[in-house]
Design a protein around this motif. Structure first.
Motif, PDB file in Angstrom:
ATOM      1  N   SER A 169      -3.106  -1.860  -4.609  1.00  0.00           N
ATOM      2  CA  SER A 169      -4.239  -1.529  -3.752  1.00  0.00           C
ATOM      3  C   SER A 169      -4.180  -2.321  -2.447  1.00  0.00           C
ATOM      4  O   SER A 169      -3.450  -3.316  -2.330  1.00  0.00           O
ATOM      5  CB  SER A 169      -5.552  -1.816  -4.475  1.00  0.00           C
ATOM      6  OG  SER A 169      -5.680  -3.201  -4.732  1.00  0.00           O
ATOM      7  N   ASP A 170      -4.947  -1.881  -1.488  1.00  0.00           N
ATOM      8  CA  ASP A 170      -4.989  -2.531  -0.182  1.00  0.00           C
ATOM      9  C   ASP A 170      -5.450  -3.977  -0.337  1.00  0.00           C
ATOM     10  O   ASP A 170      -6.466  -4.249  -0.964  1.00  0.00           O
ATOM     11  CB  ASP A 170      -5.929  -1.760   0.737  1.00  0.00           C
ATOM     12  CG  ASP A 170      -5.826  -2.201   2.179  1.00  0.00           C
ATOM     13  OD1 ASP A 170      -4.749  -2.696   2.578  1.00  0.00           O
ATOM     14  OD2 ASP A 170      -6.819  -2.046   2.907  1.00  0.00           O
ATOM     15  N   TYR A 217      -2.892   0.214 -10.339  1.00  0.00           N
ATOM     16  CA  TYR A 217      -3.829   0.483  -9.253  1.00  0.00           C
ATOM     17  C   TYR A 217      -4.257  -0.810  -8.580  1.00  0.00           C
ATOM     18  O   TYR A 217      -4.324  -0.891  -7.353  1.00  0.00           O
ATOM     19  CB  TYR A 217      -5.065   1.239  -9.760  1.00  0.00           C
ATOM     20  CG  TYR A 217      -4.849   2.725  -9.897  1.00  0.00           C
ATOM     21  CD1 TYR A 217      -4.734   3.536  -8.767  1.00  0.00           C
ATOM     22  CD2 TYR A 217      -4.770   3.326 -11.143  1.00  0.00           C
ATOM     23  CE1 TYR A 217      -4.540   4.905  -8.883  1.00  0.00           C
ATOM     24  CE2 TYR A 217      -4.581   4.691 -11.271  1.00  0.00           C
ATOM     25  CZ  TYR A 217      -4.467   5.477 -10.138  1.00  0.00           C
ATOM     26  OH  TYR A 217      -4.280   6.829 -10.249  1.00  0.00           O
ATOM     27  N   LYS A 218      -4.529  -1.848  -9.373  1.00  0.00           N
ATOM     28  CA  LYS A 218      -4.949  -3.131  -8.816  1.00  0.00           C
ATOM     29  C   LYS A 218      -3.820  -3.778  -8.021  1.00  0.00           C
ATOM     30  O   LYS A 218      -4.027  -4.264  -6.902  1.00  0.00           O
ATOM     31  CB  LYS A 218      -5.398  -4.063  -9.945  1.00  0.00           C
ATOM     32  CG  LYS A 218      -5.927  -5.382  -9.461  1.00  0.00           C
ATOM     33  CD  LYS A 218      -6.425  -6.234 -10.615  1.00  0.00           C
ATOM     34  CE  LYS A 218      -6.898  -7.582 -10.102  1.00  0.00           C
ATOM     35  NZ  LYS A 218      -7.338  -8.454 -11.166  1.00  0.00           N
ATOM     36  N   THR A 273       0.829  -1.204   0.000  1.00  0.00           N
ATOM     37  CA  THR A 273       0.000   0.000   0.000  1.00  0.00           C
ATOM     38  C   THR A 273       0.865   1.257   0.000  1.00  0.00           C
ATOM     39  O   THR A 273       0.573   2.224  -0.718  1.00  0.00           O
ATOM     40  CB  THR A 273      -0.953  -0.004   1.212  1.00  0.00           C
ATOM     41  OG1 THR A 273      -1.777  -1.174   1.146  1.00  0.00           O
ATOM     42  CG2 THR A 273      -1.836   1.227   1.235  1.00  0.00           C
TER      43      THR A 273
END
Length: 94
Positions: free
Chosen positions: A66-67, A62-63, A36
């Motif tokens: 991501s968290d 982004y994927k 993250t």
């Protein structure tokens, strides 16, 4: 009084601040926190720029960052290089 949502990426405006942030997360966080945090740094630099330098698409970045994501190690290394970072192993002290 109007407030805005806090975004750490707004404060990662120098190489020194980025390094300090990532080193702190590495020392205190878990693997999800580190992924993250790398995402926060990539966002602060610009996902389009990181995508161009890594050869990955913005949606993939982004994927992957991501968290809760579990990106491949190769992806992490590409992003670290693109943000100007590197992994270094130092012996642990007792």
């Amino acid at each position: 009084m109007e407030t805005s949502k806090f975004d750490i990426a707004d404060y990662l405006d120098s190489n020194e601040m980025i390094a300090e942030y990532l080193n702190t997360v590495l020392a205190q966080g878990n693997e999800s926190d580190v992924i993250t945090a790398i995402g926060h740094v990539a966002k602060s630099i610009g996902m389009t720029k990181i995508a161009q330098e890594t050869g990955l698409s913005r949606p993939s970045l982004y994927k992957a960052l991501s968290d809760g994501a579990k990106p491949q190690f190769e992806t992490i290394l590409k992003v670290l290089r693109a943000i100007g970072g590197q992994i270094q192993i130092n012996p642990m002290t007792a």
